[in-house]
Enzyme design. Structure first.
Site, PDB file in Angstrom:
ATOM      1  N   LYS A  54       2.151  11.910  -2.229  1.00  0.00           N
ATOM      2  CA  LYS A  54       2.287  12.663  -0.974  1.00  0.00           C
ATOM      3  C   LYS A  54       3.730  13.149  -0.796  1.00  0.00           C
ATOM      4  O   LYS A  54       3.969  14.278  -0.379  1.00  0.00           O
ATOM      5  CB  LYS A  54       1.830  11.800   0.207  1.00  0.00           C
ATOM      6  N   GLN A  98       0.014   4.399   5.385  1.00  0.00           N
ATOM      7  CA  GLN A  98      -0.870   4.272   4.217  1.00  0.00           C
ATOM      8  C   GLN A  98      -1.803   3.078   4.395  1.00  0.00           C
ATOM      9  O   GLN A  98      -1.356   1.961   4.634  1.00  0.00           O
ATOM     10  CB  GLN A  98      -0.022   4.131   2.933  1.00  0.00           C
ATOM     11  N   ASP A 121      -2.970  12.517   9.821  1.00  0.00           N
ATOM     12  CA  ASP A 121      -4.110  11.978   9.076  1.00  0.00           C
ATOM     13  C   ASP A 121      -5.400  12.151   9.877  1.00  0.00           C
ATOM     14  O   ASP A 121      -6.491  12.042   9.325  1.00  0.00           O
ATOM     15  CB  ASP A 121      -3.878  10.481   8.805  1.00  0.00           C
TER      16      ASP A 121
END
Ligand code: NDP
Length: 291
Positions: A54, A98, A121
């Site tokens: 990422k 994460q 997200d």
């Protein structure tokens, strides 16, 4: 009939190029460079790889990334404090925690702490809630489902009235995909581990999205001729011919299904590359909304 192979890498490259152009235009106009903060707790090797990917993707499109690593022993409070600090940081437009978090940590509480304006997200309960309500627009759509919809819209003239079947009802893939399909006016059936007569249900699908995590479970004779098949599944199967000892396969038996479907995503190279592309797009959008 041999299906059109939907090229997720090419589609993702298209999205990334758009994002790169958007970032450049922003910076040229004297506005701030978009920034993404990543929060990694512990030393899960797969999570380390994902975070690294990422950050690399951010660099390629000109998005600044701010990596934060906390030890496995970090407390719930420490993780939430970091998230709250990032909420206040004007250089940070998106916060990516994460997952999975170390055992014992309350994941929902951490996700709840992310400011909805920075939830790139798309997992904040408010964002998911808005997705489920008619006439409400979520600030951000979760990245993998967003990538699935991008591929579908690119490969179908319309989703209106289309019979869609979603295999899987997880919070991160199945359920948001189903909600997005409803929003696009498809007629949606959601299947899960208790669904009866699964092959029969799947055979009705003009659009099939498979997200179950079971290697090649969907057979060729489950597919309606001409259907568009999006395979989210990413499963490792042992393969002694490969250097790493395994290969990746989807939830759909690709070789059989491609003889019946109208269009199908491969694994790898289908949905996978879309997820990070959509994350970058959400981060740029967040920066644009911030001004
Ligand atoms: P989960 O394990 O959270 O959910 C799986 C879903 O499939 C559940 O709803 C489960 O039903 C259902 N299911 C399991 N077995 C069966 C079965 N035999 N018949 C019918 N339904 C079944 O998985 P995720 O949604 O997180 O991930 C799904 C797949 O997508 C995985 O392979 C994952 O690796 C991949 N993935 C890929 C991404 C990407 O490409 N970027 C991103 C995220 C995921 P029930 O609810 O009843 O338990």
């Amino acid at each position: 009939m041999t299906a059109k192979i939907i090229d997720g890498k090419a589609a993702a490259a298209e999205v990334r190029a758009d994002v790169a152009a958007g970032v450049e235009a922003r910076v040229k106009a004297g506005k701030s460079r978009p920034g993404l903060a990543t929060v990694l707790v512990g030393e899960n090797p797969a999570s380390q790889v994902y975070v690294h990917m990422k950050q690399k993707a951010c660099a390629e499109v000109g998005i600044e990334s701010f990596g934060h690593v906390l030890p496995e022993t970090a407390t719930q409070e420490e993780v939430e404090d970091l998230v709250r600090k990032l909420n206040e940081d004007p250089q940070v437009n998106g916060i990516l925690v994460q997952l999975p978090l170390p055992k014992g940590m309350d994941e929902e509480k951490v996700l709840n702490a992310i400011s909805i304006e920075k939830d790139v997200d798309g997992f904040h309960p408010l964002n998911i809630g808005r997705l489920a309500q008619k006439g409400r627009t979520p600030q951000f759509v979760p990245c993998t489902p967003d990538g699935v919809m991008y591929l579908l819209k690119k490969n179908l003239p319309t989703l209106e009235g289309v019979e869609a079947v979603v295999l899987g009802r997880s919070n991160i893939v199945g359920m948001p995909v189903a909600l997005l399909l409803v929003e696009a006016n498809a007629t949606v059936t959601i299947c899960h581990s208790r669904t009866k007569n699964l092959p029969e249900v799947v055979r009705k699908a003009d659009v099939l999205v498979a997200a179950v995590g079971r290697a090649e479970m969907v057979k060729g004779d489950w597919i309606k001729p001409g259907a568009v098949v999006i395979d989210v599944g990413t499963n490792r199967v042992d393969d002694a011919t490969k250097k790493r000892g395994y290969r990746l396969v989807g939830d759909v038996a690709f070789d059989e299904a491609k003889e019946v479907a109208g269009a199908i995503t491969p694994v790898p190279g289908g949905v996978g590359p879309m997820t990070i592309a959509m994350l970058l797009r959400n981060t740029l959008r967040s920066a644009e909304m911030a001004g």
